[in-house]
Every structure is written in structure tokens, then in C-alpha cells.
Design an enzyme around this catalytic site. Structure first.
Site, PDB file in Angstrom:
ATOM      1  CB  CYS A   1      -4.005 -29.523  41.152  1.00  0.00           C
ATOM      2  SG  CYS A   1      -4.441 -31.229  40.819  1.00  0.00           S
TER       3      CYS A   1
ATOM      4  CG  HIS B   1      -5.549 -34.701  42.271  1.00  0.00           C
ATOM      5  ND1 HIS B   1      -5.258 -34.276  43.552  1.00  0.00           N
ATOM      6  CD2 HIS B   1      -6.360 -33.757  41.747  1.00  0.00           C
ATOM      7  CE1 HIS B   1      -5.875 -33.128  43.797  1.00  0.00           C
ATOM      8  NE2 HIS B   1      -6.546 -32.794  42.714  1.00  0.00           N
TER       9      HIS B   1
ATOM     10  CD  GLU C   1      -3.215 -37.031  44.551  1.00  0.00           C
ATOM     11  OE1 GLU C   1      -4.444 -36.913  44.507  1.00  0.00           O
ATOM     12  OE2 GLU C   1      -2.451 -36.325  43.859  1.00  0.00           O
TER      13      GLU C   1
END
Length: 385
Positions: A269, A359, A361
Site C-alpha cells: 500500500c 492488502h 494480510e
């Protein structure tokens, strides 16, 4: 930027965009006023992760899904210690949450944390407006006095919205970063040590690395090259975060020192935008950005298409049709968004460094991009060998 007195109840509320368009609804969360950049998120789930993502600092988030709050709020899913959004906009808030994990309602959580919101408005019309006109400054005002507002009152509110700071040119990473270094231990045997520069990191990110045997030292955004070297890292990570990357001169200089050292590097990001600037590329503000958990991205190294989670209003200006020569060797655009061909990833071909704009994660999902943490491990293994 936010004032509140709690207890929204059925108090009237007014949303005022900087171009003069208004939406009338009811207060949701705290009663008061707030200002920020109006953006929309297309995720149908994961509102708790969205609210607590530091990348949303100083933004008023419009949820495109009509029903929000159905699963309430729990104490396991937050991505940080607080809600970061400046304001919250929903159409139909849940009257009663339905989840065995819920410990309180979303309305209660917003009120407790002083987050001013608005409900009962046509979020589809608002989203279409933002898509056509672009993300812009907005104010949410709530309280009994709005029952009798006049044209002059609205003109005054509009003037206050237009006086609020813009996101372009905003330097915000230090406002959301940790003040002190902390360590997230590896799960099981420690295989690697990573220095993670916190530009607005989400809690799930070091957790994903810890699952792979990585001990993560999370450093403040103000960290120096000496602070990174003191960790003795096998790799360095630059996190997500809020603000305009054009203002992030310190993180760019810090990343250049990592590139010069040859230590494996991974950014996501904001970290992707920092890598872009470190390589000599420019950045620019997207019209309305990418926010949600359902955006298609192609990994150009494999041809695989992933459904990914995004939250970015800026992007890297790099050529997607050819490799680029940089101070650190050849660079390539590794990922692109299939909706608009925006750069979603970069990789160096002559040094161990790569980044993505989204993202991996995956909180609150999807999980298509989890392999990127394994790619980081592979870089560190190769460097060690």
C-alpha cells in the site's frame, strides 16, 4: 477534527459535500460534527477492520453495502487500538446484531469512541456522485438544531467544509504510527527477523509474518537507518498508511538506504508508493480510489488473477508496458488492477525488493494474495544462502 456528545438516538443529521450537495439522515454513533475526505468502500463485510485501519485516518467512509452492523462488534477483529475513520456513512444500520462473537453494537462502539456518523441516506446516490465527481471534502453535522436549519445555515456549514484540509498534500503517517518499537514474536521456531516500518500498519500484518516463523520488530515511522540496522534484520517491511506519498520524504530516504544495503524489502500500500518514489517514479491522486475487498488484480509474473482488499487514493505513475531503468537496477510493474490498469505492484529485477498496492494480510479477506508473504520469505532465504 471531531466533536461529539454521544447518544445519537434519532437526532437529525446532515451530510454536506464540498461541491454543495447535501444528504439528510439520522445520527449514527456520536452526535456532533466531523470533517474529512469522503470515500466509499465496496466491502460487504469486514466493517470492523475498515473502521480500525489507520490508512483511513481523516477519511469519512461511505459503505456501499446497504446493511451494516449485522454482526455487531467484538474484541478480536480490530486492526489497531482505536477507530481511525473521521466519520461513517451507512444506509440501514442493524437494529439488533446477530453473531455469537458480538459483545456490543456498532452504534455503541461508534458512540463510545466519539465517531460521528449518519444513517438513512441514499448511499447508492452518494457513491455514484463520488464516482462522477471524485473523492472530496465532506462534513457530517448532527443534533436537534438541524431540525430548523435554513439556507444561510447550510451556507455556513458548506464554508466550514471547504475550509477543512484536503488529502492531497497531507502528511499523516507519523500521526498513526507507533511511538515506540515493539516486537511480535515468531510462532514456533524463529526463522527470520524483520524490521517493519509502521506507516499505519494493521495488526494482522505482523501476525501473518509471525505465522511464517518471522520475529517482527515494528518501528516508528520516524525510524532511522541506524534503527533498522540495530535490529539486524533479514528483511525490511514498509507498511500501509494514510496521506499523500508526495509528502513522505523521510520514508523515501529510509527506503533508499535499505535498497542500497541490499537487504530484502517488501512494501504494501503506502509502502508500494514509497518504493515507487524511491525508484524515481511519480505518484498521483486517483479520482475516487480503490477501497473494498473485491478488486481484481493480475499478478503479471504468473498471469494469475486475484480478488484483493484495497484502500488507496493514490497510485504510482510507472510504465506498465516496459521495464524501467532506475538507480537500483531494472524495475517492473508486477501487478495491475483489471478494472482500470492502475499499477498495483512493483519489483526490482536486480535487487531483492518488491511491493504491492493492496492488502495481502487479508483482514477481513479475501486470502488470494497471502502468497506474497511466502515470496518475501523466499527472498530472505535466497539472501541468506
Amino acid at each position: 477534527m471531531t466533536t461529539a456528545n454521544g447518544g445519537a438516538g434519532q437526532a437529525p443529521a446532515l451530510l454536506v459535500l464540498e461541491d454543495g450537495r447535501t444528504f439528510r439522515g439520522r445520527a449514527y454513533g456520536a452526535v456532533g460534527e466531523t470533517f474529512g475526505e469522503a470515500v466509499f468502500s465496496t466491502g460487504m463485510t469486514g466493517y470492523q477492520e475498515t473502521l480500525t485501519d489507520p490508512s483511513y485516518h481523516r477519511q469519512v467512509v461511505v459503505m456501499t453495502a446497504p446493511h451494516i452492523g449485522n454482526t455487531g462488534v467484538n474484541d478480536e477483529d480490530p486492526e489497531s487500538s482505536r477507530i481511525w475513520v473521521s466519520g461513517y456513512v451507512v444506509r440501514d444500520p442493524a437494529r439488533v446484531p446477530s453473531s455469537w462473537r458480538s459483545v456490543r453494537t456498532l452504534d455503541e462502539e461508534l458512540t463510545t469512541q466519539g465517531v460521528v456518523g449518519i444513517s438513512g441516506i441514499d448511499t447508492r446516490a452518494l457513491t455514484r456522485h463520488l464516482r462522477e465527481r471524485g473523492a472530496m471534502r465532506v462534513g457530517i453535522f448532527s443534533g436537534p438544531a438541524l431540525d430548523e436549519d435554513s439556507g444561510s445555515d447550510r451556507a455556513s456549514l458548506l464554508a466550514r467544509v471547504r475550509a477543512a484540509p484536503q488529502m492531497k498534500g497531507a502528511s499523516l503517517a507519523e500521526e498513526v504510527s507507533t511511538a515506540e518499537t515493539y516486537i511480535v514474536p515468531a510462532r514456533g521456531e524463529r526463522r527470520f527477523t524483520v524490521a517493519a516500518v509502521d506507516l499505519g500498519i494493521k495488526g494482522m500484518t505482523p501476525h501473518r509474518m509471525a505465522e511464517r516463523g518471522i520475529e517482527v520488530h515494528v518501528l516508528p515511522a520516524t525510524a532511522s537507518p541506524d534503527d533498522i540496522r540495530a535490529v539486524g534484520p533479514d528483511g525490511v517491511f514498509f507498511s500501509n498508511g494514510p496521506g499523500d506519498p508526495a509528502t513522505a520524504d523521510h520514508p523515501v530516504a529510509l527506503m533508499r538506504s535499505v535498497l542500497e544495503s541490499g537487504t530484502p524489502l517488501f512494501g504494501i500500500c503506502f509502502g508500494n508508493q514509497i518504493l515507487g518514489r524511491a525508484l524515481g517514479f511519480g505518484t498521483f491522486k486517483l479520482t475516487y480510489g480503490h477501497r473494498g475487498i473485491n478488486l481484481p488484480v493480475q499478478d503479471r509474473t504468473t498471469g494469475k488473477v486475484e480478488i484483493t482488499a484495497h484502500n488507496h487514493g493514490f497510485a504510482v505513475d510507472a510504465p506498465v508496458d516496459r521495464d524501467s531503468e532506475t538507480e537500483y537496477g531494472r524495475a517492473r510493474v508486477s501487478h495491475v488492477c483489471l478494472n482500470d490498469n492502475v499499477v498495483e505492484g512493483l519489483e526490482l529485477l536486480d535487487r531483492p525488493a518488491f511491493s504491492v498496492q493492496y492488502h495481502p494480510e487479508a483482514a477481513a479477506g479475501p486470502h488470494d494474495a497471502a502468497y506474497l508473504f511466502d515470496r518475501f520469505v523466499t527472498l530472505m532465504e535466497a539472501q541468506r544462502a
